[in-house]
Design an enzyme around this catalytic site. Structure first.
Site, PDB file in Angstrom:
ATOM      1  N   TRP A 101      92.052 -33.423   6.940  1.00 21.20           N
ATOM      2  CA  TRP A 101      93.408 -33.830   7.335  1.00 21.20           C
ATOM      3  C   TRP A 101      93.845 -33.083   8.586  1.00 21.20           C
ATOM      4  O   TRP A 101      94.456 -33.665   9.486  1.00 21.20           O
ATOM      5  CB  TRP A 101      94.402 -33.600   6.197  1.00 21.20           C
ATOM      6  N   ASP A 168     101.679 -29.079   7.877  1.00 18.94           N
ATOM      7  CA  ASP A 168     101.467 -30.174   6.936  1.00 18.94           C
ATOM      8  C   ASP A 168     101.349 -29.535   5.550  1.00 18.94           C
ATOM      9  O   ASP A 168     100.375 -28.836   5.262  1.00 18.94           O
ATOM     10  CB  ASP A 168     100.185 -30.925   7.313  1.00 18.94           C
ATOM     11  N   LYS A 192     101.557 -36.135  -3.491  1.00 18.65           N
ATOM     12  CA  LYS A 192     100.809 -35.050  -4.126  1.00 18.65           C
ATOM     13  C   LYS A 192     101.715 -34.213  -5.046  1.00 18.65           C
ATOM     14  O   LYS A 192     101.243 -33.672  -6.018  1.00 18.65           O
ATOM     15  CB  LYS A 192     100.144 -34.143  -3.093  1.00 18.65           C
TER      16      LYS A 192
HETATM   17  C1  PLP Z   1      96.960 -36.766   1.405  1.00 16.90           C
HETATM   18  C2  PLP Z   1      97.136 -35.933   2.610  1.00 16.90           C
HETATM   19  C3  PLP Z   1      97.458 -36.488   3.865  1.00 16.90           C
HETATM   20  C4  PLP Z   1      97.557 -37.974   4.089  1.00 16.90           C
HETATM   21  O1  PLP Z   1      98.659 -38.543   3.506  1.00 16.90           O
HETATM   22  P1  PLP Z   1      98.958 -40.101   3.670  1.00 16.90           P
HETATM   23  O2  PLP Z   1     100.317 -40.228   3.073  1.00 16.90           O
HETATM   24  O3  PLP Z   1      97.892 -40.828   2.910  1.00 16.90           O
HETATM   25  O4  PLP Z   1      98.916 -40.436   5.104  1.00 16.90           O
HETATM   26  C5  PLP Z   1      97.653 -35.633   4.925  1.00 16.90           C
HETATM   27  N1  PLP Z   1      97.536 -34.301   4.783  1.00 16.90           N
HETATM   28  C6  PLP Z   1      97.211 -33.741   3.604  1.00 16.90           C
HETATM   29  C7  PLP Z   1      97.098 -32.250   3.497  1.00 16.90           C
HETATM   30  C8  PLP Z   1      97.004 -34.532   2.488  1.00 16.90           C
HETATM   31  O5  PLP Z   1      96.692 -33.978   1.299  1.00 16.90           O
END
Ligand code: PLP
Length: 358
Positions: A101, A168, A192
């Protein structure tokens, strides 16, 4: 379904049962209006109240200081990768390449300007969190990914940065107190820990915005969304509703401190079993271990038992532990709605499986 299931999917994740129930109810009748939450205008006072309460819950649960605003945006965390670069990248930005990511976030920035990986754990298949690098003071921002969902590593602390820090936190937000004042921005997808897929949250220090000279398309301009209270256009209503219910659940659980304790108890139990059980071993280096996504594989000599263990645990209602294809083995995602009992079901399965096979 009469067997109790223990759900460990990495995302979209398990949400509390009461969130499912309350959402079903609101789809039938939103706050006694007689209209479904799916069909009521987002300009009604009932909906505006949900937006306001959701923002307030974020501020309260994470003790977000004055000067910050919370926005909710469609497109998931992946679209935020582009938003970040659009709104903050002028001369140069650095990214910590701690996983897939993080790498994808960097790539989006490189499409718009100069951005580079300041540190990377790629050469060891991202099994540790890169630390101990110097941060130059001439960067527009430093971007980090606090929890690496795929590899099971985490930076569970708030680092000092001489430049604006953007994180993030898709997969570990709302699991520990965060010193928000150390960040220019924190964002993530909701699926998540704080809701369903499709809506991203962003906590933004307002005075960090407005420093780039490029044209920012209206929908990609954080200032527009802050000014319009995340309702410049029709917001992802049902996603925000579910986020609202999930945050209310966090509050009822006792808030972030209680969740932190619950998180630590679960992680400790599971890593304890991995370390003691001769059949399994952890993937991530110990000091980088994620409290959210626990990655493990069969130990040397037992590699051929992986499918056996999947079948054995499935019999006990354990689902979603197959590892990501880039790591293999197993990954148990133990987000907020996952209980200590769920983790116990897994550790007992590991324990009993070892007795059977050794
Ligand atoms: C799941 C995830 C993403 C992507 O999220 P989307 O909503 O599918 O775009 C980005 N960064 C991290 C750390 C993630 O766990």
């Amino acid at each position: 379904m009469d067997k109790k299931l223990h759900v460990f999917y990495a995302g979209p994740c398990l949400l509390p049962q009461e969130v499912y129930d309350q959402t079903c109810e609101a789809i039938k009748d939103f706050k006694g209006t007689g209209v479904s939450v799916l069909s009521i205008s987002h300009r009604t006072k009932e909906w505006e109240a949900v937006m306001e309460e959701t923002r307030q819950l974020w501020k309260e649960l994470l003790s977000i200081p004055d000067g910050y605003e919370v926005v909710f945006l469609g497109g998931g965390a992946s679209l935020q990768f582009l938003y970040v670069a659009m709104n903050f990248l002028e001369h140069k930005a650095a990214y910590v390449d701690s996983g897939t990511w993080a790498h994808k976030a960097l790539k989006e920035a490189q499409g718009l300007g100069e951005a580079y990986a300041i540190a990377s754990s790629k050469e060891k298949n991202y099994t540790y969190y890169p630390k101990g690098f110097d941060i130059p003071s001439d960067l527009d921002y430093l971007h980090i990914t606090t929890n690496n969902t795929i590899y099971g590593t985490e930076l569970r602390e708030d680092i000092d940065s001489p430049v604006p820090l953007i994180a993030d936190m898709s997969s570990d937000i709302m699991t520990r107190p965060v010193d928000v004042s150390k960040y220019a921005m924190i964002y993530g997808g909701s699926q998540k820990n704080v809701g369903p897929a499709g809506v991203a949250f962003a906590i933004i220090r307002k005075d960090a915005l407005g420093k780039v000279s490029r044209y920012i398309p209206t929908m990609l301009d954080y200032r527009v969304h802050i000014e319009k209270g995340s309702m410049f256009n029709t917001p992802p209503v049902i996603n925000i509703y579910i986020m609202n219910r999930t945050l209310n659940w966090v509050k009822e659980m006792g808030g972030i401190k209680a969740i932190q304790k619950r998180t630590e108890d679960k992680a400790k139990l599971l890593y304890g079993e991995i370390d003691e059980n001769p059949l399994f071993k952890g993937v991530a280096e110990k000091d980088s271990r994620s409290f959210m996504n626990v990655t493990f594989v069969m130990n040397e000599g037992y590699e051929n038992l992986a499918d056996d263990f999947l079948a054995f645990s499935k019999e006990r209602g354990i689902v979603g532990i197959k590892g990501h294809r880039s790591v293999g083995g197993f990954r148990a995602s133990i987000y907020n709605a996952c209980s200590l009992e769920d983790v116990q079901a897994l550790t007992e399965a590991m324990h009993d499986f070892a007795k059977l096979k050794k």
